[in-house]
Design a protein around this motif. Structure first.
Motif, PDB file in Angstrom:
ATOM      1  N   UNK A 181       0.816  -1.214   0.000  1.00  0.00           N
ATOM      2  CA  UNK A 181       0.000   0.000   0.000  1.00  0.00           C
ATOM      3  C   UNK A 181       0.850   1.265   0.000  1.00  0.00           C
ATOM      4  N   UNK A 182       2.153   1.134   0.308  1.00  0.00           N
ATOM      5  CA  UNK A 182       3.084   2.248   0.180  1.00  0.00           C
ATOM      6  C   UNK A 182       3.773   2.202  -1.177  1.00  0.00           C
ATOM      7  N   UNK A 183       4.312   1.037  -1.512  1.00  0.00           N
ATOM      8  CA  UNK A 183       5.102   0.922  -2.737  1.00  0.00           C
ATOM      9  C   UNK A 183       4.288   1.177  -4.003  1.00  0.00           C
ATOM     10  N   UNK A 184       3.101   0.559  -4.097  1.00  0.00           N
ATOM     11  CA  UNK A 184       2.379   0.594  -5.368  1.00  0.00           C
ATOM     12  C   UNK A 184       1.861   1.985  -5.724  1.00  0.00           C
ATOM     13  N   UNK A 185       1.203   2.708  -4.810  1.00  0.00           N
ATOM     14  CA  UNK A 185       0.796   4.079  -5.163  1.00  0.00           C
ATOM     15  C   UNK A 185       1.978   4.987  -5.493  1.00  0.00           C
ATOM     16  N   UNK A 243      14.886  -2.467   8.047  1.00  0.00           N
ATOM     17  CA  UNK A 243      14.652  -1.076   7.685  1.00  0.00           C
ATOM     18  C   UNK A 243      15.397  -0.684   6.412  1.00  0.00           C
ATOM     19  N   UNK A 244      16.640  -1.160   6.265  1.00  0.00           N
ATOM     20  CA  UNK A 244      17.397  -0.850   5.059  1.00  0.00           C
ATOM     21  C   UNK A 244      16.731  -1.422   3.825  1.00  0.00           C
ATOM     22  N   UNK A 245      16.285  -2.682   3.921  1.00  0.00           N
ATOM     23  CA  UNK A 245      15.632  -3.318   2.772  1.00  0.00           C
ATOM     24  C   UNK A 245      14.308  -2.648   2.452  1.00  0.00           C
ATOM     25  N   UNK A 246      13.525  -2.318   3.492  1.00  0.00           N
ATOM     26  CA  UNK A 246      12.213  -1.713   3.264  1.00  0.00           C
ATOM     27  C   UNK A 246      12.342  -0.342   2.612  1.00  0.00           C
ATOM     28  N   UNK A 247      13.262   0.481   3.134  1.00  0.00           N
ATOM     29  CA  UNK A 247      13.467   1.808   2.539  1.00  0.00           C
ATOM     30  C   UNK A 247      14.112   1.694   1.168  1.00  0.00           C
ATOM     31  N   UNK A 248      15.027   0.720   1.026  1.00  0.00           N
ATOM     32  CA  UNK A 248      15.678   0.535  -0.265  1.00  0.00           C
ATOM     33  C   UNK A 248      14.712   0.122  -1.356  1.00  0.00           C
ATOM     34  N   UNK A 249      13.696  -0.656  -0.995  1.00  0.00           N
ATOM     35  CA  UNK A 249      12.706  -1.061  -1.989  1.00  0.00           C
ATOM     36  C   UNK A 249      11.910   0.131  -2.505  1.00  0.00           C
ATOM     37  N   UNK A 250      11.787   1.177  -1.680  1.00  0.00           N
ATOM     38  CA  UNK A 250      11.134   2.387  -2.179  1.00  0.00           C
ATOM     39  C   UNK A 250      11.981   3.006  -3.290  1.00  0.00           C
ATOM     40  N   UNK A 251      13.295   3.034  -3.077  1.00  0.00           N
ATOM     41  CA  UNK A 251      14.177   3.529  -4.136  1.00  0.00           C
ATOM     42  C   UNK A 251      14.121   2.626  -5.365  1.00  0.00           C
ATOM     43  N   UNK A 252      13.966   1.320  -5.131  1.00  0.00           N
ATOM     44  CA  UNK A 252      13.829   0.406  -6.267  1.00  0.00           C
ATOM     45  C   UNK A 252      12.546   0.682  -7.042  1.00  0.00           C
ATOM     46  N   UNK A 253      11.474   1.013  -6.310  1.00  0.00           N
ATOM     47  CA  UNK A 253      10.212   1.322  -7.000  1.00  0.00           C
ATOM     48  C   UNK A 253      10.348   2.596  -7.816  1.00  0.00           C
ATOM     49  N   UNK A 307      -1.594   9.127 -13.931  1.00  0.00           N
ATOM     50  CA  UNK A 307      -0.957   8.139 -13.056  1.00  0.00           C
ATOM     51  C   UNK A 307      -0.991   8.578 -11.596  1.00  0.00           C
ATOM     52  N   UNK A 308      -0.866   9.870 -11.320  1.00  0.00           N
ATOM     53  CA  UNK A 308      -0.962  10.352  -9.941  1.00  0.00           C
ATOM     54  C   UNK A 308      -2.348  10.094  -9.373  1.00  0.00           C
ATOM     55  N   UNK A 309      -3.389  10.309 -10.170  1.00  0.00           N
ATOM     56  CA  UNK A 309      -4.760  10.058  -9.710  1.00  0.00           C
ATOM     57  C   UNK A 309      -5.003   8.578  -9.475  1.00  0.00           C
ATOM     58  N   UNK A 310      -4.434   7.725 -10.306  1.00  0.00           N
ATOM     59  CA  UNK A 310      -4.580   6.286 -10.088  1.00  0.00           C
ATOM     60  C   UNK A 310      -3.892   5.882  -8.782  1.00  0.00           C
ATOM     61  N   UNK A 311      -2.712   6.443  -8.515  1.00  0.00           N
ATOM     62  CA  UNK A 311      -2.023   6.168  -7.258  1.00  0.00           C
ATOM     63  C   UNK A 311      -2.847   6.589  -6.057  1.00  0.00           C
ATOM     64  N   UNK A 312      -3.500   7.740  -6.152  1.00  0.00           N
ATOM     65  CA  UNK A 312      -4.367   8.200  -5.069  1.00  0.00           C
ATOM     66  C   UNK A 312      -5.538   7.241  -4.858  1.00  0.00           C
ATOM     67  N   UNK A 313      -6.118   6.756  -5.942  1.00  0.00           N
ATOM     68  CA  UNK A 313      -7.241   5.825  -5.840  1.00  0.00           C
ATOM     69  C   UNK A 313      -6.815   4.518  -5.176  1.00  0.00           C
ATOM     70  N   UNK A 314      -5.618   4.040  -5.504  1.00  0.00           N
ATOM     71  CA  UNK A 314      -5.120   2.801  -4.886  1.00  0.00           C
ATOM     72  C   UNK A 314      -4.922   2.990  -3.390  1.00  0.00           C
TER      73      UNK A 314
END
Length: 357
Positions: free
Chosen positions: A187-191, A299-309, A340-347
């Protein structure tokens, strides 16, 4: 303070090296689609690198990863000046992208372990972008831009030599492709990923858009400086706010900002839209990063995956922006960013109604 200086230097280097790549590619006779492919090559290499090394950040000595990242970045950013056609530029951008994916998760872990503000540390990222944009606009010579970018990474390496040695993060053995982390934090990564697809489509062609609106390289640098310059001040004040509120607001403001960029007739009319983008990305990045670090043991992996996204979105966004530009023009790309920003908000709304914690 030393970590803030490193954050400032490396992001100045990244931005000053990236700002004129679409124009450089165009001068090398790249089509809109080829410009998209060049951006996608950079994004793909960055995605692979950030994922690999965000996992490594929890298990290997941080300074070793910083050494590798800064030295390799210094080399790869320098050799970008030797591109002579779209294919060589794509290869050199891919090498640069892989190099800069090595260190981001390590820097975030340093800040977290020192119990310092993620928002304040993150604020030096857009400050670096602003400085890099300004420097690129003033210099406006590709070989000099790439040389200075390389030297900033070399300086970051030298500063890293003075940092205290620290241990790796969790030292836990985890699957390299952590499906559990992705499921827990989708719910964080996908939007965020959806919003970044649209944003990358816009940023890929935006220097060309400004040039078509009668901006020279100096004014492109000045216009580009506004957005990250504002982010520096905004991010420093966001730790007090609810993370999900920041994410929701960031998506809506992103859509409004991209819509505001559609009817431009001269380059300086982009200023209000870029101011909105400054708020939107500040809200999204700080809210998402704080939420991930707060709710995850790795924490490193979780935050790093945001950079990967972000990197993965740059692949799709770059291809999308190049193709839409070729067939629908600049304003079609702005509309794509808003969609795409609106779709992210909807998700994100859907996740909230499903009672995601």
């Amino acid at each position: 303070m030393r970590l803030n200086v490193i954050q400032l230097f490396i992001n100045s280097s990244i931005m000053m090296s990236s700002l004129f790549i679409p124009i450089f590619a165009s001068e090398l006779h790249a089509t809109g689609t080829q410009i998209g492919i060049i951006g996608a090559c950079y994004g793909l290499a960055l995605f692979l690198s950030t994922y690999i090394f965000s996992r490594a950040a929890d298990n290997y000595p941080p300074k070793m990863l910083l050494y590798i990242g800064f030295v390799s970045s210094s080399i790869t950013f320098f050799i970008q000046m030797f591109a002579y056609d779209p294919v060589s530029l794509a290869i050199l951008r891919a090498l640069a992208g892989f190099s800069i994916g090595i260190y981001p998760a390590v820097l975030l872990l340093y800040v977290y372990n020192l119990k310092r503000s993620i928002g304040k540390f993150s604020s030096f990222m857009p400050l670096g972008w602003a400085l890099g944009n300004l420097m690129a606009g003033v210099i406006a010579v590709y070989s000099e831009i790439f040389t200075i970018a390389s030297l900033l990474f070399a300086a970051s390496f030298l500063i890293t030599l003075t940092l205290p040695a620290t241990r790796a993060g969790t030292k836990k053995k985890t699957n390299f492709f952590s499906v559990e982390l992705l499921k827990k934090n989708w719910y964080i990564y996908f939007p965020f990923f959806l919003r970044q697809i649209g944003a990358n489509a816009v940023w890929l062609i935006f220097p060309l858009y400004l040039a078509s609106l009668h901006a020279n390289k100096f004014w492109i640098g000045i216009i580009y400086m506004l957005n990250p310059g504002l982010q520096f001040f905004i991010m420093r004040r966001l730790d007090r706010y609810d993370n999900k509120f920041l994410i929701h607001a960031g998506d809506l403001l992103s859509a409004a900002a991209f819509i505001a960029l559609i009817p431009l007739t001269i380059f300086y009319q982009a200023v209000p839209g870029l101011a909105l983008i400054a708020f939107s990305y500040s809200f999204l990045y700080v809210g998402s990063t704080n939420e991930l670090i707060k709710n995850n043991e790795e924490k490193g992996a979780a935050a790093g995956l945001l950079n990967s996204s972000i990197a993965l979105a740059s692949i799709i966004g770059s291809l999308t922006g190049g193709i839409v530009l070729q067939y629908f023009g600049f304003r079609g790309v702005m509309a794509t960013g808003a969609l795409f920003a609106l779709i992210g908000y909807a998700v994100m709304l859907l996740a909230d109604r499903s009672h995601i914690p």
